[in-house]
Design a protein around this motif. Structure first.
Motif, PDB file in Angstrom:
ATOM      1  N   PRO A 349      20.543  30.400  15.615  1.00  0.00           N
ATOM      2  CA  PRO A 349      19.655  29.562  16.441  1.00  0.00           C
ATOM      3  C   PRO A 349      20.271  28.398  17.174  1.00  0.00           C
ATOM      4  CG  PRO A 349      19.090  29.222  14.254  1.00  0.00           C
ATOM      5  CD  PRO A 349      20.207  30.089  14.241  1.00  0.00           C
ATOM      6  N   MET A 350      20.995  28.451  17.974  1.00  0.00           N
ATOM      7  CA  MET A 350      22.015  27.459  18.607  1.00  0.00           C
ATOM      8  C   MET A 350      21.073  26.319  19.239  1.00  0.00           C
ATOM      9  SD  MET A 350      25.043  29.711  20.659  1.00  0.00           S
ATOM     10  CE  MET A 350      23.747  30.441  21.580  1.00  0.00           C
ATOM     11  N   PHE A 351      19.760  26.678  19.694  1.00  0.00           N
ATOM     12  CA  PHE A 351      18.888  25.653  20.171  1.00  0.00           C
ATOM     13  C   PHE A 351      18.522  24.894  19.223  1.00  0.00           C
ATOM     14  CE2 PHE A 351      16.459  29.335  18.664  1.00  0.00           C
ATOM     15  CZ  PHE A 351      15.395  28.704  17.880  1.00  0.00           C
ATOM     16  N   THR A 352      18.758  24.929  18.078  1.00  0.00           N
ATOM     17  CA  THR A 352      18.395  23.787  16.856  1.00  0.00           C
ATOM     18  C   THR A 352      19.863  23.084  16.603  1.00  0.00           C
ATOM     19  OG1 THR A 352      19.135  25.351  14.825  1.00  0.00           O
ATOM     20  CG2 THR A 352      16.652  25.316  15.765  1.00  0.00           C
ATOM     21  N   GLY A 353      20.931  23.415  17.108  1.00  0.00           N
ATOM     22  CA  GLY A 353      22.211  22.703  16.755  1.00  0.00           C
ATOM     23  C   GLY A 353      22.863  23.639  15.599  1.00  0.00           C
ATOM     24  N   ALA A 354      22.329  24.935  15.229  1.00  0.00           N
ATOM     25  CA  ALA A 354      23.181  25.382  14.115  1.00  0.00           C
ATOM     26  C   ALA A 354      24.483  26.018  14.249  1.00  0.00           C
ATOM     27  CB  ALA A 354      21.906  26.566  13.596  1.00  0.00           C
ATOM     28  N   SER A 355      25.177  26.438  13.701  1.00  0.00           N
ATOM     29  CA  SER A 355      26.349  27.166  13.957  1.00  0.00           C
ATOM     30  C   SER A 355      26.567  28.310  12.761  1.00  0.00           C
ATOM     31  CB  SER A 355      27.636  26.246  13.788  1.00  0.00           C
ATOM     32  OG  SER A 355      27.655  25.614  12.671  1.00  0.00           O
ATOM     33  N   GLN A 356      25.577  28.420  11.919  1.00  0.00           N
ATOM     34  CA  GLN A 356      25.603  29.411  10.699  1.00  0.00           C
ATOM     35  C   GLN A 356      24.276  30.166  11.105  1.00  0.00           C
ATOM     36  OE1 GLN A 356      27.923  29.619   8.486  1.00  0.00           O
ATOM     37  NE2 GLN A 356      29.307  27.889   9.531  1.00  0.00           N
ATOM     38  N   VAL A 357      24.647  31.524  10.520  1.00  0.00           N
ATOM     39  CA  VAL A 357      23.541  32.412  10.762  1.00  0.00           C
ATOM     40  C   VAL A 357      22.280  31.976   9.729  1.00  0.00           C
ATOM     41  CG1 VAL A 357      24.546  34.029   8.761  1.00  0.00           C
ATOM     42  CG2 VAL A 357      23.065  34.907  10.448  1.00  0.00           C
ATOM     43  N   CYS A 360      16.170  33.402   8.658  1.00  0.00           N
ATOM     44  CA  CYS A 360      14.434  33.022   8.844  1.00  0.00           C
ATOM     45  C   CYS A 360      14.691  31.826   9.398  1.00  0.00           C
ATOM     46  CB  CYS A 360      13.677  32.914   7.684  1.00  0.00           C
ATOM     47  SG  CYS A 360      12.055  32.796   8.105  1.00  0.00           S
ATOM     48  N   PHE A 361      14.259  31.610  10.914  1.00  0.00           N
ATOM     49  CA  PHE A 361      14.088  30.382  11.542  1.00  0.00           C
ATOM     50  C   PHE A 361      13.092  30.488  12.497  1.00  0.00           C
ATOM     51  CE2 PHE A 361      17.088  33.228  13.916  1.00  0.00           C
ATOM     52  CZ  PHE A 361      16.834  33.084  14.869  1.00  0.00           C
ATOM     53  N   ASN A 362      12.542  29.328  12.469  1.00  0.00           N
ATOM     54  CA  ASN A 362      11.225  29.096  13.495  1.00  0.00           C
ATOM     55  C   ASN A 362      11.852  29.089  15.097  1.00  0.00           C
ATOM     56  OD1 ASN A 362      10.178  28.577  11.162  1.00  0.00           O
ATOM     57  ND2 ASN A 362       9.721  26.466  11.311  1.00  0.00           N
ATOM     58  N   LEU A 363      11.376  29.706  15.704  1.00  0.00           N
ATOM     59  CA  LEU A 363      11.538  30.139  17.156  1.00  0.00           C
ATOM     60  C   LEU A 363      11.007  28.842  17.908  1.00  0.00           C
ATOM     61  CD1 LEU A 363      11.425  33.523  18.253  1.00  0.00           C
ATOM     62  CD2 LEU A 363      13.247  32.472  17.780  1.00  0.00           C
ATOM     63  N   THR A 364      10.205  28.041  17.271  1.00  0.00           N
ATOM     64  CA  THR A 364       9.677  26.664  17.930  1.00  0.00           C
ATOM     65  C   THR A 364      10.633  25.701  17.885  1.00  0.00           C
ATOM     66  OG1 THR A 364       8.631  26.011  15.906  1.00  0.00           O
ATOM     67  CG2 THR A 364       7.106  27.153  17.596  1.00  0.00           C
ATOM     68  N   GLY A 365      11.622  25.859  16.988  1.00  0.00           N
ATOM     69  CA  GLY A 365      12.696  24.758  16.596  1.00  0.00           C
ATOM     70  C   GLY A 365      12.010  23.723  16.165  1.00  0.00           C
ATOM     71  N   ILE A 366      11.066  23.258  15.702  1.00  0.00           N
ATOM     72  CA  ILE A 366      10.365  22.443  14.675  1.00  0.00           C
ATOM     73  C   ILE A 366       9.722  22.995  13.562  1.00  0.00           C
ATOM     74  CG2 ILE A 366       9.972  20.864  16.956  1.00  0.00           C
ATOM     75  CD1 ILE A 366       7.114  21.958  16.808  1.00  0.00           C
ATOM     76  N   TYR A 367       9.364  21.879  12.715  1.00  0.00           N
ATOM     77  CA  TYR A 367       8.749  22.291  11.178  1.00  0.00           C
ATOM     78  C   TYR A 367       7.402  23.381  11.500  1.00  0.00           C
ATOM     79  CZ  TYR A 367       6.609  22.065   6.820  1.00  0.00           C
ATOM     80  OH  TYR A 367       5.924  22.399   5.437  1.00  0.00           O
ATOM     81  N   ASP A 368       6.815  23.265  12.418  1.00  0.00           N
ATOM     82  CA  ASP A 368       5.493  24.117  12.689  1.00  0.00           C
ATOM     83  C   ASP A 368       5.887  25.345  13.517  1.00  0.00           C
ATOM     84  OD1 ASP A 368       3.290  25.107  12.950  1.00  0.00           O
ATOM     85  OD2 ASP A 368       2.236  23.656  14.307  1.00  0.00           O
ATOM     86  N   PRO A 369       5.959  26.475  12.937  1.00  0.00           N
ATOM     87  CA  PRO A 369       6.594  27.442  13.410  1.00  0.00           C
ATOM     88  C   PRO A 369       5.418  28.306  14.304  1.00  0.00           C
ATOM     89  CG  PRO A 369       5.790  28.038  11.354  1.00  0.00           C
ATOM     90  CD  PRO A 369       5.461  26.944  11.640  1.00  0.00           C
ATOM     91  N   ASN A 379       6.326  33.861  25.951  1.00  0.00           N
ATOM     92  CA  ASN A 379       7.114  33.017  26.513  1.00  0.00           C
ATOM     93  C   ASN A 379       8.160  32.166  25.925  1.00  0.00           C
ATOM     94  OD1 ASN A 379       5.907  33.682  29.307  1.00  0.00           O
ATOM     95  ND2 ASN A 379       4.315  31.927  28.896  1.00  0.00           N
ATOM     96  N   LEU A 380       7.718  31.896  24.738  1.00  0.00           N
ATOM     97  CA  LEU A 380       8.810  31.110  23.438  1.00  0.00           C
ATOM     98  C   LEU A 380       9.693  32.265  23.379  1.00  0.00           C
ATOM     99  CD1 LEU A 380       9.488  28.778  21.916  1.00  0.00           C
ATOM    100  CD2 LEU A 380       8.089  29.801  20.247  1.00  0.00           C
ATOM    101  N   TYR A 381       9.414  33.446  22.916  1.00  0.00           N
ATOM    102  CA  TYR A 381      10.744  34.447  22.825  1.00  0.00           C
ATOM    103  C   TYR A 381      11.651  34.606  24.000  1.00  0.00           C
ATOM    104  CZ  TYR A 381      12.839  38.820  23.081  1.00  0.00           C
ATOM    105  OH  TYR A 381      13.531  40.096  23.108  1.00  0.00           O
ATOM    106  N   LYS A 382      11.049  34.471  25.322  1.00  0.00           N
ATOM    107  CA  LYS A 382      11.904  34.994  26.358  1.00  0.00           C
ATOM    108  C   LYS A 382      12.976  33.601  26.635  1.00  0.00           C
ATOM    109  CE  LYS A 382      10.242  36.847  29.679  1.00  0.00           C
ATOM    110  NZ  LYS A 382       9.273  37.280  31.003  1.00  0.00           N
ATOM    111  N   SER A 383      12.435  32.387  26.216  1.00  0.00           N
ATOM    112  CA  SER A 383      13.088  31.111  26.644  1.00  0.00           C
ATOM    113  C   SER A 383      14.160  30.755  25.655  1.00  0.00           C
ATOM    114  CB  SER A 383      12.267  29.973  26.475  1.00  0.00           C
ATOM    115  OG  SER A 383      11.669  29.857  25.149  1.00  0.00           O
ATOM    116  N   ARG A 384      13.796  31.512  24.194  1.00  0.00           N
ATOM    117  CA  ARG A 384      15.079  31.520  23.218  1.00  0.00           C
ATOM    118  C   ARG A 384      15.926  32.412  23.171  1.00  0.00           C
ATOM    119  NH1 ARG A 384      14.021  26.128  22.379  1.00  0.00           N
ATOM    120  NH2 ARG A 384      12.525  25.709  20.772  1.00  0.00           N
ATOM    121  N   VAL A 385      15.812  33.655  23.691  1.00  0.00           N
ATOM    122  CA  VAL A 385      16.835  34.412  23.527  1.00  0.00           C
ATOM    123  C   VAL A 385      18.238  34.107  24.095  1.00  0.00           C
ATOM    124  CG1 VAL A 385      17.567  36.863  24.566  1.00  0.00           C
ATOM    125  CG2 VAL A 385      15.381  36.624  23.630  1.00  0.00           C
ATOM    126  N   PRO A 386      18.132  33.612  25.317  1.00  0.00           N
ATOM    127  CA  PRO A 386      19.637  32.957  25.596  1.00  0.00           C
ATOM    128  C   PRO A 386      20.407  31.977  24.675  1.00  0.00           C
ATOM    129  CG  PRO A 386      18.193  32.885  27.544  1.00  0.00           C
ATOM    130  CD  PRO A 386      17.097  33.315  26.191  1.00  0.00           C
TER     131      PRO A 386
END
Length: 540
Positions: A349-357, A360-369, A379-386
């Motif tokens: 999930p590069m949108f969180t700054g992560a570099s490791q696989v 299980c990650f929240n697509l919201t990018g915050i604690y609340d999924p 819409n969230l799925y579509k925005s996160r795919v890239p």
């Protein structure tokens, strides 16, 4: 729309099927499709089981549907000799639903043909029966003692299985012709036994006897043989009234010559009253839905023209998006606070700054999924795919553990959980996944797996547990059947609305079975949720 004239149940048989491969006995399966005047295309009604090594199969799977007198409802049956190879097409029969209702004794016979070919490739027999609905369940255990026939059969009978059939509605004479019985259950085969124990059997009362306690039931014991010819060992006729009169009872098995060949024992025979899911919803129970999306490398990066996560610019949706929409829009009215939790797994999930696989990650990018409504989830799925790098391997266990932890923390809430997993292939932590599913079966949870693409989904079928009971690494079985698996491609070229209906059809029974296992009864007087009657009916 109008009310249906009746609800009918269709049971199927085939005779004299064309043998596509004479060197290997065919294992036919029937796909049933329905179309009415309001639809342009056929939608999948369902599929029968595959009957191995038979050109004259009788199918246990039945189809229940609404019959409208005022509509032209077309039904089509496609018969294949191999469920996994649709090129092995035996033939098609297409007719109107009214043909069954108006035929003699509601028995219909149709020829199976290939398009543009007049020659028949066998016949399909359809028996229609009016349905009397009931949520109640019949539960019992069955054993048999079989007498050594001393060569009465051409070989020793040591691979027995049990068949249960019921007469057609309104039939009360035990001298009913064979064609007027509807097969409702076939047990597993007990190998190398003259004293088979078929264990506990649970059937809906509607399926068992069409809710008629005096309807004749035929119980048969047969011998499974590799050549596809399964001799009858013995049988008897009974009714639900007779079976339920005692918790324990026995019946002699009588062969075709009128001789007793053994005895069948029923134990712990009870009829269990079942509330409906609507009663629990009215009692304040809500649904909590989580969605987990596969971002492993086998999906291919979203810019790849063949990627399963490809983002189209012309309004076209990829298969992940379609699955989210078809399931999400049905469940949204019931979702707790109209919210969904949205996770990804198998990607970075590069949108969180992560570099490791992350598995299980929240697509919201915050604690609340959670997100509000399925439209925001899409819409969230579509925005996160890239911004997710496809990686791997494909692990389910971390998602399951996350959901399990949440359930444990919220057991005091009147909440049933549904986990939707959208995945394109194999599981690489199968043992741990099985362990967690067995543990999750103790909790208020249903797991729905939708297979995206054309991968080998054999592991998903194993998790479904319809054919073999799922067990963990210690040999412990699931407390309940909580997993439902379907392939997206089975619906892709038909009406996708059917996808949502198919993946959710087992959920009502799974919810009620959990409630009953915990002794939870609905409280009709408690009714604060803003559901309209038609919402509940749509979900049912």
């Amino acid at each position: 729309m109008g009310e249906p004239s009746s609800i009918i149940e269709l049971s199927l048989s085939c005779r004299n099927l064309f043998d596509i491969d004479p060197l290997s006995k065919t294992g036919p399966v029937v796909h049933a499709y329905i179309k009415n005047s309001q639809r342009k295309d056929y939608t999948l009604l369902g599929k029968t089981e595959e009957v191995q090594k038979s050109l004259n199969p009788d199918f246990t799977k039945t189809f229940t549907l609404e019959y409208f007198f005022e509509r032209a409802q077309w039904i089509k049956f496609e018969v294949y000799s191999d469920e996994n190879d649709l090129s092995r097409h035996i033939g098609t029969c297409e007719t109107k639903l009214a043909s069954f209702v108006t035929s003699d004794n509601q028995n219909f016979t149709g020829d199976l043909k290939l398009p543009g070919v007049e020659a028949s490739r066998g016949q399909i027999f359809v028996r229609a029966d009016n349905v009397t609905m009931s949520n109640d369940e019949v539960s019992f255990t069955v054993k048999a003692d079989m007498q050594d026939q001393g060569g009465w059969l051409c070989c020793r009978l040591d691979n027995p299985y049990l068949l249960i059939s019921r007469a057609r509605s309104g039939e009360v004479d035990v001298r009913i012709e064979e064609r007027d019985y509807i097969r409702v259950f076939q047990s597993r085969v007990v190998s190398n036994s003259m004293n088979p124990d078929f264990g506990e059997i649970k059937l809906k009362k509607q399926l068992f006897c069409n809710s008629d306690t005096n309807l004749p039931l035929k119980i048969q014991l047969c011998n499974y043989r590799q050549d596809g010819i399964h001799p009858l060992y013995g049988q008897f006729i009974t009714t639900l009234t007779e079976l339920s009169a005692k918790e324990t009872s026995s019946f002699p098995l009588i062969n075709s010559q009128g001789h007793q060949t053994g005895t069948i024992y029923f134990k712990k025979f009870i009829v269990i009253p079942h509330p409906s899911i609507a009663e629990y919803i009215r009692s304040g129970w809500g649904l909590n839905m989580s969605v987990a999306i596969d971002f492993t490398a086998s999906n291919k990066e979203f810019k790849n023209p063949t990627s399963l996560h490809r983002q189209y610019q012309n309004g076209k949706r990829n298969d992940y998006e379609e699955a989210i929409i078809q399931v999400g829009q049905i469940l949204e009215p019931y979702a707790h606070d109209r919210k969904y939790a949205l996770f990804g797994f198998g990607g970075i999930p590069m949108f969180t700054g992560a570099s490791q696989v992350s598995h299980c990650f929240n697509l919201t990018g915050i604690y609340d999924p959670t997100v509000q409504g399925f439209a925001e989830m899409l819409n969230l799925y579509k925005s996160r795919v890239p911004n997710v790098c496809m990686n791997g391997p494909s692990y389910f266990s971390e998602v399951l553990q996350n959901v399990l932890n949440y359930m444990e923390e919220n057991m005091l809430k009147k909440m049933y959980h549904i986990l939707l997993i959208l995945t394109d292939g194999e599981i690489h932590d199968m043992s741990k996944t099985k362990d967690l599913i067995v543990e999750c079966s103790k909790y208020p949870l249903s797991i729905i797996i939708v297979g995206i693409g054309n991968a080998d989904f054999s592991n998903m079928v194993a998790l479904d547990g319809d054919e073999v009971v799922l067990r963990n690494s210690r040999g412990e079985a699931t407390k309940r059947d909580i997993v439902q698996f379907v392939k997206f491609n089975h619906f892709k070229n038909h009406d996708l609305v059917q996808l949502g209906e198919e993946v959710l059809k087992e959920v009502p029974d799974q919810i009620v079975s959990y409630m009953l296992s915990k002794g939870i009864k609905p409280q009709p007087q408690f009714d604060h949720r803003p559901f309209e009657p038609e919402q509940i009916q749509n979900f049912l």
